[in-house]
Design a protein around this motif. Structure first.
Motif, PDB file in Angstrom:
ATOM      1  N   GLU A   1       0.824  -1.220  -0.009  1.00 44.10           N
ATOM      2  CA  GLU A   1       0.143   0.060   0.287  1.00 44.10           C
ATOM      3  C   GLU A   1       0.781   1.205   0.150  1.00 44.10           C
ATOM      4  N   LEU A   2       2.084   1.091   0.882  1.00 39.48           N
ATOM      5  CA  LEU A   2       2.669   2.288   1.007  1.00 39.48           C
ATOM      6  C   LEU A   2       3.542   2.458  -0.583  1.00 39.48           C
ATOM      7  N   LEU A   3       3.941   1.629  -1.187  1.00 41.89           N
ATOM      8  CA  LEU A   3       4.565   1.469  -2.229  1.00 41.89           C
ATOM      9  C   LEU A   3       3.774   2.230  -3.461  1.00 41.89           C
ATOM     10  N   VAL A   4       2.765   1.826  -3.477  1.00 40.97           N
ATOM     11  CA  VAL A   4       1.490   2.288  -4.416  1.00 40.97           C
ATOM     12  C   VAL A   4       1.417   3.846  -4.346  1.00 40.97           C
ATOM     13  N   ALA A   5       1.190   4.071  -3.097  1.00 37.44           N
ATOM     14  CA  ALA A   5       0.873   5.505  -2.845  1.00 37.44           C
ATOM     15  C   ALA A   5       2.011   6.402  -3.092  1.00 37.44           C
ATOM     16  N   ARG A   6       3.281   5.767  -2.536  1.00 39.31           N
ATOM     17  CA  ARG A   6       4.713   6.690  -3.114  1.00 39.31           C
ATOM     18  C   ARG A   6       4.535   6.827  -4.490  1.00 39.31           C
ATOM     19  N   GLU A   7       4.492   5.796  -5.439  1.00 36.44           N
ATOM     20  CA  GLU A   7       4.529   5.771  -6.575  1.00 36.44           C
ATOM     21  C   GLU A   7       3.467   6.890  -7.278  1.00 36.44           C
ATOM     22  N   GLU A   8       2.233   6.873  -6.812  1.00 30.54           N
ATOM     23  CA  GLU A   8       1.226   7.571  -7.268  1.00 30.54           C
ATOM     24  C   GLU A   8       1.306   9.167  -6.893  1.00 30.54           C
ATOM     25  N   ALA A   9       2.278   9.492  -5.915  1.00 30.81           N
ATOM     26  CA  ALA A   9       2.368  10.728  -5.383  1.00 30.81           C
ATOM     27  C   ALA A   9       3.379  11.415  -6.282  1.00 30.81           C
ATOM     28  N   ILE A  10       4.517  10.562  -6.608  1.00 36.15           N
ATOM     29  CA  ILE A  10       5.607  11.087  -7.523  1.00 36.15           C
ATOM     30  C   ILE A  10       5.087  11.222  -8.896  1.00 36.15           C
ATOM     31  N   ALA A  11       4.400  10.380  -9.411  1.00 37.35           N
ATOM     32  CA  ALA A  11       3.519  10.414 -10.629  1.00 37.35           C
ATOM     33  C   ALA A  11       2.649  11.723 -10.786  1.00 37.35           C
ATOM     34  N   GLU A  12       2.161  11.907  -9.628  1.00 39.74           N
ATOM     35  CA  GLU A  12       1.224  13.288  -9.575  1.00 39.74           C
ATOM     36  C   GLU A  12       2.229  14.529  -9.843  1.00 39.74           C
ATOM     37  N   MET A  13       3.348  14.631  -8.878  1.00 45.30           N
ATOM     38  CA  MET A  13       4.168  15.498  -8.836  1.00 45.30           C
ATOM     39  C   MET A  13       5.050  15.700 -10.311  1.00 45.30           C
ATOM     40  N   VAL A  14       5.298  14.801 -11.015  1.00 41.21           N
ATOM     41  CA  VAL A  14       5.763  15.042 -12.398  1.00 41.21           C
ATOM     42  C   VAL A  14       4.671  15.444 -13.299  1.00 41.21           C
ATOM     43  N   GLU A  15       3.496  14.962 -13.164  1.00 43.14           N
ATOM     44  CA  GLU A  15       2.664  15.670 -14.095  1.00 43.14           C
ATOM     45  C   GLU A  15       2.390  17.399 -13.972  1.00 43.14           C
ATOM     46  N   ARG A  16       2.451  17.454 -12.596  1.00 41.94           N
ATOM     47  CA  ARG A  16       2.501  18.975 -12.295  1.00 41.94           C
ATOM     48  C   ARG A  16       3.703  19.677 -12.919  1.00 41.94           C
ATOM     49  N   ALA A  17       4.620  19.002 -12.817  1.00 44.09           N
ATOM     50  CA  ALA A  17       6.150  19.758 -13.495  1.00 44.09           C
ATOM     51  C   ALA A  17       5.925  19.959 -14.793  1.00 44.09           C
ATOM     52  N   LYS A  18       5.578  18.837 -15.524  1.00 42.22           N
ATOM     53  CA  LYS A  18       5.274  18.935 -16.937  1.00 42.22           C
ATOM     54  C   LYS A  18       4.188  20.101 -17.286  1.00 42.22           C
ATOM     55  N   LYS A  19       3.268  20.346 -16.540  1.00 40.95           N
ATOM     56  CA  LYS A  19       2.357  21.441 -16.762  1.00 40.95           C
ATOM     57  C   LYS A  19       3.069  22.693 -16.817  1.00 40.95           C
ATOM     58  N   VAL A  20       3.990  23.043 -16.106  1.00 44.79           N
ATOM     59  CA  VAL A  20       4.987  24.228 -16.228  1.00 44.79           C
ATOM     60  C   VAL A  20       6.230  23.896 -16.963  1.00 44.79           C
ATOM     61  N   ASP A  21       6.098  22.879 -17.943  1.00 48.77           N
ATOM     62  CA  ASP A  21       7.068  22.710 -18.906  1.00 48.77           C
ATOM     63  C   ASP A  21       8.473  22.470 -18.501  1.00 48.77           C
ATOM     64  N   ALA A  22       8.526  21.697 -17.200  1.00 45.99           N
ATOM     65  CA  ALA A  22       9.813  21.616 -16.540  1.00 45.99           C
ATOM     66  C   ALA A  22      10.563  20.471 -17.131  1.00 45.99           C
ATOM     67  N   ASP A  23      11.923  20.258 -17.070  1.00 46.59           N
ATOM     68  CA  ASP A  23      12.725  18.985 -17.497  1.00 46.59           C
ATOM     69  C   ASP A  23      12.990  18.279 -16.405  1.00 46.59           C
ATOM     70  N   ALA A  24      13.140  18.789 -14.986  1.00 50.15           N
ATOM     71  CA  ALA A  24      13.373  18.107 -14.145  1.00 50.15           C
ATOM     72  C   ALA A  24      12.708  18.559 -12.777  1.00 50.15           C
ATOM     73  N   ILE A  25      12.864  17.922 -11.768  1.00 45.71           N
ATOM     74  CA  ILE A  25      12.273  18.121 -10.492  1.00 45.71           C
ATOM     75  C   ILE A  25      13.748  17.841  -9.397  1.00 45.71           C
ATOM     76  N   VAL A  26      14.164  18.899  -8.916  1.00 42.90           N
ATOM     77  CA  VAL A  26      15.288  18.846  -7.687  1.00 42.90           C
ATOM     78  C   VAL A  26      14.834  19.092  -6.354  1.00 42.90           C
ATOM     79  N   GLY A  27      15.544  18.674  -5.387  1.00 39.44           N
ATOM     80  CA  GLY A  27      15.231  18.941  -4.067  1.00 39.44           C
ATOM     81  C   GLY A  27      14.163  18.228  -3.587  1.00 39.44           C
TER      82      GLY A  27
END
Length: 106
Positions: A53-79
């Motif tokens: 359950e923790l693994l799935v939640a962690r992967e979903e949270a990262i995927a959501e963060m990446v999608e939000r970064a794509k919306k601002v045309d980012a190449d990477a997420i640091v920190g």
């Protein structure tokens, strides 16, 4: 997309900061997983159902963060940082949050 806990990307230069991005997931733990975890708590050992359950939640949270970064045309997420909390009156909800700085790279 590159996601790193470091404040830079090796051999790349940050050209522009696009802002902080977040990913959040709140998930319920069902009664069957609770029963299995209770048995493990008494007998010892790892709770695979909670770990999954923790693994799935962690992967979903990262995927959501990446999608939000794509919306601002980012190449990477640091920190990138991640946090876990237990919520609800009976502690039956798991919240996983992550955040980082969306950047454009040269």
């Amino acid at each position: 997309m590159i996601v790193t806990t470091t404040n830079q990307v090796e051999k790349r230069t940050i050209a522009k900061y696009q802002g902080i991005v977040f990913g959040e997931v709140i998930t319920g733990i069902n009664v069957f997983k609770d029963i299995g975890a209770s048995v493990r708590n008494v007998l010892g050992g790892r709770s695979k159902s909670y770990e999954n359950e923790l693994l799935v939640a962690r992967e979903e949270a990262i995927a959501e963060m990446v999608e939000r970064a794509k919306k601002v045309d980012a190449d990477a997420i640091v920190g990138m940082k991640m946090d876990y909390e237990v919520l609800g009156s009976d502690n039956g909800m798991l919240m996983v949050t992550c955040s980082g700085t969306a950047v454009l790279l040269d």
